[in-house]
Design an enzyme around this catalytic site. Structure first.
Site, PDB file in Angstrom:
ATOM      1  N   HIS A   1     -34.772   8.850   7.224  1.00 36.01           N
ATOM      2  CA  HIS A   1     -35.605   7.884   7.943  1.00 36.01           C
ATOM      3  C   HIS A   1     -36.206   6.857   6.991  1.00 36.01           C
ATOM      4  CE1 HIS A   1     -38.197   6.492  11.159  1.00 36.01           C
ATOM      5  NE2 HIS A   1     -39.237   6.591  10.336  1.00 36.01           N
TER       6      HIS A   1
ATOM      7  N   CYS B   1      -6.730  -6.596   3.886  1.00 37.31           N
ATOM      8  CA  CYS B   1      -8.025  -5.925   3.707  1.00 37.31           C
ATOM      9  C   CYS B   1      -8.909  -6.561   2.634  1.00 37.31           C
ATOM     10  CB  CYS B   1      -7.835  -4.468   3.300  1.00 37.31           C
ATOM     11  SG  CYS B   1      -6.301  -3.678   3.754  1.00 37.31           S
TER      12      CYS B   1
ATOM     13  N   SER C   1       0.830  -1.218   0.000  1.00 40.57           N
ATOM     14  CA  SER C   1       0.000   0.000   0.000  1.00 40.57           C
ATOM     15  C   SER C   1       0.862   1.264   0.000  1.00 40.57           C
ATOM     16  CB  SER C   1      -0.890   0.034   1.241  1.00 40.57           C
ATOM     17  OG  SER C   1      -1.601  -1.172   1.378  1.00 40.57           O
TER      18      SER C   1
ATOM     19  N   ALA D   1      15.418  -6.604  -1.594  1.00 45.66           N
ATOM     20  CA  ALA D   1      16.573  -5.701  -1.626  1.00 45.66           C
ATOM     21  C   ALA D   1      17.086  -5.449  -0.221  1.00 45.66           C
ATOM     22  CB  ALA D   1      16.168  -4.373  -2.255  1.00 45.66           C
TER      23      ALA D   1
ATOM     24  N   LEU E   1      -2.775   0.637   9.080  1.00 50.35           N
ATOM     25  CA  LEU E   1      -3.959   0.738   8.217  1.00 50.35           C
ATOM     26  C   LEU E   1      -3.504   1.175   6.831  1.00 50.35           C
ATOM     27  CD1 LEU E   1      -6.245   2.736  10.668  1.00 50.35           C
ATOM     28  CD2 LEU E   1      -6.652   0.391   9.889  1.00 50.35           C
ATOM     29  N   THR E   2      -4.110   0.582   5.818  1.00 51.14           N
ATOM     30  CA  THR E   2      -3.739   0.926   4.456  1.00 51.14           C
ATOM     31  C   THR E   2      -3.864   2.422   4.140  1.00 51.14           C
ATOM     32  OG1 THR E   2      -3.835  -1.160   3.315  1.00 51.14           O
ATOM     33  CG2 THR E   2      -4.755   0.705   2.127  1.00 51.14           C
TER      34      THR E   2
ATOM     35  N   CYS F   1      -2.288  -5.781   2.115  1.00 47.27           N
ATOM     36  CA  CYS F   1      -3.690  -5.375   1.977  1.00 47.27           C
ATOM     37  C   CYS F   1      -4.376  -6.123   0.836  1.00 47.27           C
ATOM     38  CB  CYS F   1      -3.751  -3.860   1.749  1.00 47.27           C
ATOM     39  SG  CYS F   1      -5.425  -3.259   1.560  1.00 47.27           S
TER      40      CYS F   1
ATOM     41  N   VAL G   1     -12.413   1.049  11.195  1.00 40.14           N
ATOM     42  CA  VAL G   1     -13.532   0.117  11.327  1.00 40.14           C
ATOM     43  C   VAL G   1     -12.996  -1.290  11.468  1.00 40.14           C
ATOM     44  CG1 VAL G   1     -15.298  -1.033   9.923  1.00 40.14           C
ATOM     45  CG2 VAL G   1     -15.372   1.440  10.207  1.00 40.14           C
TER      46      VAL G   1
ATOM     47  N   LYS H   1      -9.883 -10.352   3.059  1.00 39.02           N
ATOM     48  CA  LYS H   1     -10.658 -10.366   4.308  1.00 39.02           C
ATOM     49  C   LYS H   1     -12.058  -9.802   4.085  1.00 39.02           C
ATOM     50  CE  LYS H   1     -11.089  -6.943   6.643  1.00 39.02           C
ATOM     51  NZ  LYS H   1     -10.233  -6.343   7.646  1.00 39.02           N
TER      52      LYS H   1
ATOM     53  N   GLU I   1     -12.367 -10.283  13.613  1.00 34.25           N
ATOM     54  CA  GLU I   1     -12.912 -10.377  12.250  1.00 34.25           C
ATOM     55  C   GLU I   1     -12.994 -11.829  11.784  1.00 34.25           C
ATOM     56  OE1 GLU I   1     -11.626  -6.050  10.420  1.00 34.25           O
ATOM     57  OE2 GLU I   1     -10.330  -7.743   9.997  1.00 34.25           O
TER      58      GLU I   1
ATOM     59  N   GLY J   1      -7.499  -8.924  19.228  1.00 32.20           N
ATOM     60  CA  GLY J   1      -7.392  -7.737  18.377  1.00 32.20           C
ATOM     61  C   GLY J   1      -8.341  -7.837  17.188  1.00 32.20           C
ATOM     62  N   TYR J   2      -8.184  -6.868  16.258  1.00 27.86           N
ATOM     63  CA  TYR J   2      -9.194  -6.802  15.201  1.00 27.86           C
ATOM     64  C   TYR J   2      -9.141  -7.999  14.265  1.00 27.86           C
ATOM     65  CZ  TYR J   2      -6.079  -5.171  11.427  1.00 27.86           C
ATOM     66  OH  TYR J   2      -5.114  -5.092  10.455  1.00 27.86           O
TER      67      TYR J   2
ATOM     68  N   GLU K   1     -29.558   7.597  11.042  1.00 28.76           N
ATOM     69  CA  GLU K   1     -30.280   8.736  11.625  1.00 28.76           C
ATOM     70  C   GLU K   1     -30.091   8.805  13.140  1.00 28.76           C
ATOM     71  OE1 GLU K   1     -34.618   8.621  11.455  1.00 28.76           O
ATOM     72  OE2 GLU K   1     -34.580   6.438  11.400  1.00 28.76           O
TER      73      GLU K   1
HETATM   74  P1  FAD Z   1       2.587  -4.110   2.976  1.00 28.62           P
HETATM   75  O1  FAD Z   1       1.290  -3.890   2.315  1.00 28.62           O
HETATM   76  O2  FAD Z   1       2.738  -5.273   3.862  1.00 28.62           O
HETATM   77  O3  FAD Z   1       3.690  -4.170   1.822  1.00 28.62           O
HETATM   78  C1  FAD Z   1       5.031  -4.420   2.107  1.00 28.62           C
HETATM   79  C2  FAD Z   1       5.681  -5.067   0.888  1.00 28.62           C
HETATM   80  O4  FAD Z   1       7.087  -5.048   1.051  1.00 28.62           O
HETATM   81  C3  FAD Z   1       5.284  -6.519   0.728  1.00 28.62           C
HETATM   82  O5  FAD Z   1       4.657  -6.710  -0.527  1.00 28.62           O
HETATM   83  C4  FAD Z   1       6.597  -7.280   0.847  1.00 28.62           C
HETATM   84  O6  FAD Z   1       6.679  -8.384  -0.051  1.00 28.62           O
HETATM   85  C5  FAD Z   1       7.628  -6.217   0.494  1.00 28.62           C
HETATM   86  N1  FAD Z   1       8.960  -6.459   1.082  1.00 28.62           N
HETATM   87  C6  FAD Z   1       9.243  -6.893   2.323  1.00 28.62           C
HETATM   88  N2  FAD Z   1      10.596  -6.970   2.492  1.00 28.62           N
HETATM   89  C7  FAD Z   1      11.157  -6.564   1.327  1.00 28.62           C
HETATM   90  C8  FAD Z   1      12.511  -6.405   0.866  1.00 28.62           C
HETATM   91  N3  FAD Z   1      13.551  -6.671   1.658  1.00 28.62           N
HETATM   92  N4  FAD Z   1      12.717  -5.962  -0.386  1.00 28.62           N
HETATM   93  C9  FAD Z   1      11.672  -5.661  -1.202  1.00 28.62           C
HETATM   94  N5  FAD Z   1      10.373  -5.781  -0.819  1.00 28.62           N
HETATM   95  C10 FAD Z   1      10.124  -6.217   0.423  1.00 28.62           C
HETATM   96  N6  FAD Z   1      -5.940  -2.185   6.822  1.00 28.62           N
HETATM   97  C11 FAD Z   1      -7.044  -1.433   6.564  1.00 28.62           C
HETATM   98  O7  FAD Z   1      -6.917  -0.224   6.373  1.00 28.62           O
HETATM   99  N7  FAD Z   1      -8.285  -2.000   6.488  1.00 28.62           N
HETATM  100  C12 FAD Z   1      -8.479  -3.326   6.676  1.00 28.62           C
HETATM  101  O8  FAD Z   1      -9.620  -3.802   6.599  1.00 28.62           O
HETATM  102  C13 FAD Z   1      -7.349  -4.149   6.943  1.00 28.62           C
HETATM  103  N8  FAD Z   1      -7.489  -5.468   7.119  1.00 28.62           N
HETATM  104  C14 FAD Z   1      -6.392  -6.243   7.348  1.00 28.62           C
HETATM  105  C15 FAD Z   1      -6.563  -7.599   7.532  1.00 28.62           C
HETATM  106  C16 FAD Z   1      -5.479  -8.414   7.788  1.00 28.62           C
HETATM  107  C17 FAD Z   1      -5.693  -9.897   7.972  1.00 28.62           C
HETATM  108  C18 FAD Z   1      -4.175  -7.839   7.831  1.00 28.62           C
HETATM  109  C19 FAD Z   1      -2.980  -8.709   8.082  1.00 28.62           C
HETATM  110  C20 FAD Z   1      -3.987  -6.493   7.644  1.00 28.62           C
HETATM  111  C21 FAD Z   1      -5.092  -5.669   7.413  1.00 28.62           C
HETATM  112  N9  FAD Z   1      -4.964  -4.292   7.260  1.00 28.62           N
HETATM  113  C22 FAD Z   1      -6.072  -3.514   7.014  1.00 28.62           C
HETATM  114  C23 FAD Z   1      -3.640  -3.634   7.388  1.00 28.62           C
HETATM  115  C24 FAD Z   1      -3.042  -3.310   6.026  1.00 28.62           C
HETATM  116  O9  FAD Z   1      -3.014  -4.479   5.239  1.00 28.62           O
HETATM  117  C25 FAD Z   1      -1.631  -2.757   6.218  1.00 28.62           C
HETATM  118  O10 FAD Z   1      -1.694  -1.667   7.107  1.00 28.62           O
HETATM  119  C26 FAD Z   1      -1.022  -2.288   4.900  1.00 28.62           C
HETATM  120  O11 FAD Z   1      -0.951  -3.333   3.977  1.00 28.62           O
HETATM  121  C27 FAD Z   1       0.391  -1.735   5.158  1.00 28.62           C
HETATM  122  O12 FAD Z   1       0.976  -1.354   3.952  1.00 28.62           O
HETATM  123  P2  FAD Z   1       2.562  -1.333   3.815  1.00 28.62           P
HETATM  124  O13 FAD Z   1       2.835  -0.738   2.463  1.00 28.62           O
HETATM  125  O14 FAD Z   1       3.175  -0.711   4.984  1.00 28.62           O
HETATM  126  O15 FAD Z   1       3.022  -2.866   3.846  1.00 28.62           O
END
Ligand code: FAD
Length: 451
Positions: free
Chosen positions: A440, A50, A17, A118, A313-314, A45, A344, A53, A185, A180-181, A445
């Site tokens: 309503h 997200c 994300s 990397a 959170l995403t 995500c 949420v 899920k 869920e 936790g959430y 509401e």
């Molecule tokens: P990520 O999305 O985890 O991306 C990190 C990326 O980095 C990965 O693709 C990984 O492969 C890559 N990476 C790791 N190490 C290396 C490396 N050394 N070199 C190159 N690439 C690498 N958030 C919401 O807002 N709403 C929701 O409903 C929600 N539901 C969720 C449900 C579950 C079950 C989970 C686990 C999480 C949920 N989240 C939700 C949280 C959300 O998914 C994360 O907050 C979000 O994905 C974080 O984004 P990010 O970019 O930090 O990391």
């Protein structure tokens, strides 16, 4: 000596994300961007968070509606069952479309993508797994996090959320450890999809959410058939055929579960990044340390998303990355505003919050806090005579009763909250809500009718 490619203004490590949002925004400002992602585009995500899920949550909602339809007189089977492989095909097609759309946007923006892990060589240089080195004045760490199992004998017999998304059928009996959430869920949706769910909680459910609403959610879960066990101290997991039994701290052995899921926490993905080679500091919990501008202690290296201690959170990862790139390449100065982030939990029914809980408000404002509640049965549940209840709560402060917390638990809370979150951020008062004409009959509401 490895050759070093220096054609980039920005290197993004991680295509989830935060990383994708940062890469797109920087490229839109004209920066030359390289993005490293060894796994599926979209990160947690899109692939194991997200999106899948929410798809499972929607399936569970449909299952609940089908049961209500039967009670209302529709000619629907006694216990309509989901064919998981059919549903998963729909879910994964949806996800594949997201991958395609990312791929097209990356190409259109001229972003160079290397499907590789990397690590840092120094503060300006990273090395890909194939030995190619890239150097740029700015590097964004967006490597996210991963689920962790507790350190217990037999813990490897349990799965984590990543494993859940590989399941192709609902287990008959499942234990979920955590409060936790993610635990809440998965428990809600599995129960709705026909599993018998035990939710084993050490402390309380959903820390950080309003206590009264969480208690009502617990009641709704009990009515739905989820077995909630509080104060549970898991000591070990033991194999029993294809399933497991759980040994608690007093030596007691549980009944047999077909599946066990741990939703006991996540940790930052920093192992293997060689942060020390760049001199990047992490905090006591292993998160990359950043300031309000998402800068690490090393000039030119930033971090966003779950690899930092920001709310996991995403939309938080995305907003932080976009603001950062607007500053680095777009001449902007605004930093990400971490105040009043709405969130949420996709429980059954959902629960959401924005602003302060009653407890937080009382800590900060003492007796100046006034609380307003609406507890009710949503219409469809009243029609089928289901015991599920909703509870909405407003936390206000001062003479003018400024709204500083909105807490919704009940049907459609997930969709209702977003608009009211805008209102809260604009500093509305209780009278502003009361001056708004109700729609309503809806659950929403109740927010403007609270007395
Ligand atoms: P990520 O999305 O985890 O991306 C990190 C990326 O980095 C990965 O693709 C990984 O492969 C890559 N990476 C790791 N190490 C290396 C490396 N050394 N070199 C190159 N690439 C690498 N958030 C919401 O807002 N709403 C929701 O409903 C929600 N539901 C969720 C449900 C579950 C079950 C989970 C686990 C999480 C949920 N989240 C939700 C949280 C959300 O998914 C994360 O907050 C979000 O994905 C974080 O984004 P990010 O970019 O930090 O990391």
């Amino acid at each position: 000596m490895n050759a070093v490619l220096r054609d980039f203004d920005l290197i993004v490590i991680g295509g989830g994300s935060g990383g994708l949002a940062g890469a797109f925004r920087a490229a839109e400002h004209g920066a030359r961007v390289a993005l490293l992602e060894p796994n599926l585009l979209g990160g947690t995500c899109v692939n194991v968070g997200c999106v899948p899920k929410k798809a499972m949550w929607l399936a569970a909602e449909v299952a609940g509606r089908l049961r209500m339809a039967r009670d209302l007189g529709f000619d629907v089977a006694e216990a309509p069952a989901l064919d998981w492989p059919t549903f998963i095909a729909h879910r994964q097609r949806y996800i594949a479309n997201i991958h395609d759309s990312y791929r097209r946007r990356l190409d259109a923006n001229g972003i160079v993508v290397a499907p590789m892990r990397a690590h840092f060589i120094d503060a300006r240089t990273i090395e890909c797994m194939d030995g190619v080195r890239l150097s740029a004045p700015n590097i964004l760490i967006a490597t996210g996090g991963h689920p962790v199992r507790p350190a217990l004998p037999g813990a490897e017999l349990g799965g984590v959320s990543d494993d859940f998304f590989q399941w192709t059928a609902a287990p008959e009996r499942v234990a979920i450890v955590g409060g936790g959430y993610i635990a809440v869920e998965l428990a809600g949706l599995l129960q709705a999809l026909g599993s018998r769910v035990d939710l084993l909680v050490r402390g309380r459910l959903l820390d950080g959410f309003d206590t009264e609403l969480v208690e009502q959610l617990g009641e709704d879960y009990r009515h739905a058939g989820v077995h909630l066990q509080f104060g549970h101290r898991l000591a070990a997991v033991e194999r029993d055929g294809e399933g497991v039994r759980l040994r608690d701290a007093d030596g007691g052995l549980s009944e047999r579960y077909d599946r066990l899921l741990f939703a006991t926490g996540r940790a930052a993905n920093t192992a293997g990044l060689h942060l020390d080679a760049a001199g990047v500091r992490t905090d006591a919990n292993g998160y990359v340390q950043v300031d309000a501008r998402h800068a690490t202690n090393v000039a030119g290296i930033h971090a966003v998303g779950d690899v930092t201690a920001d709310p996991a959170l995403t939309p938080v990862a995305i907003a932080a990355a976009r603001r950062l790139m607007d500053r680095l390449y777009g001449g902007a100065s605004a930093v990400f505003d971490a105040q009043d982030i709405p969130t949420v939990v996709f429980s059954h029914p959902p629960i959401g919050k924005v602003g302060l809980t009653e407890a937080q408000a009382r800590e900060q404002h003492g007796d100046a806090v006034r609380v307003y509640r609406a507890g009710f049965r949503p219409m469809l549940h009243a029609l089928v005579n289901s015991p599920q209840r909703s509870l909405f709560k407003l936390v206000c402060v001062g003479e003018e009763r400024r709204v500083i917390g909105i807490h919704l638990m009940g049907e459609a809370a997930d969709e209702i909250l977003q608009g009211f979150a805008v209102a809260l951020k604009r500093g509305i008062t209780l009278d502003d809500l009361r001056d708004t004409v109700a729609i309503h009959p809806t659950s929403a509401e109740e927010v403007v009718l609270m007395r």
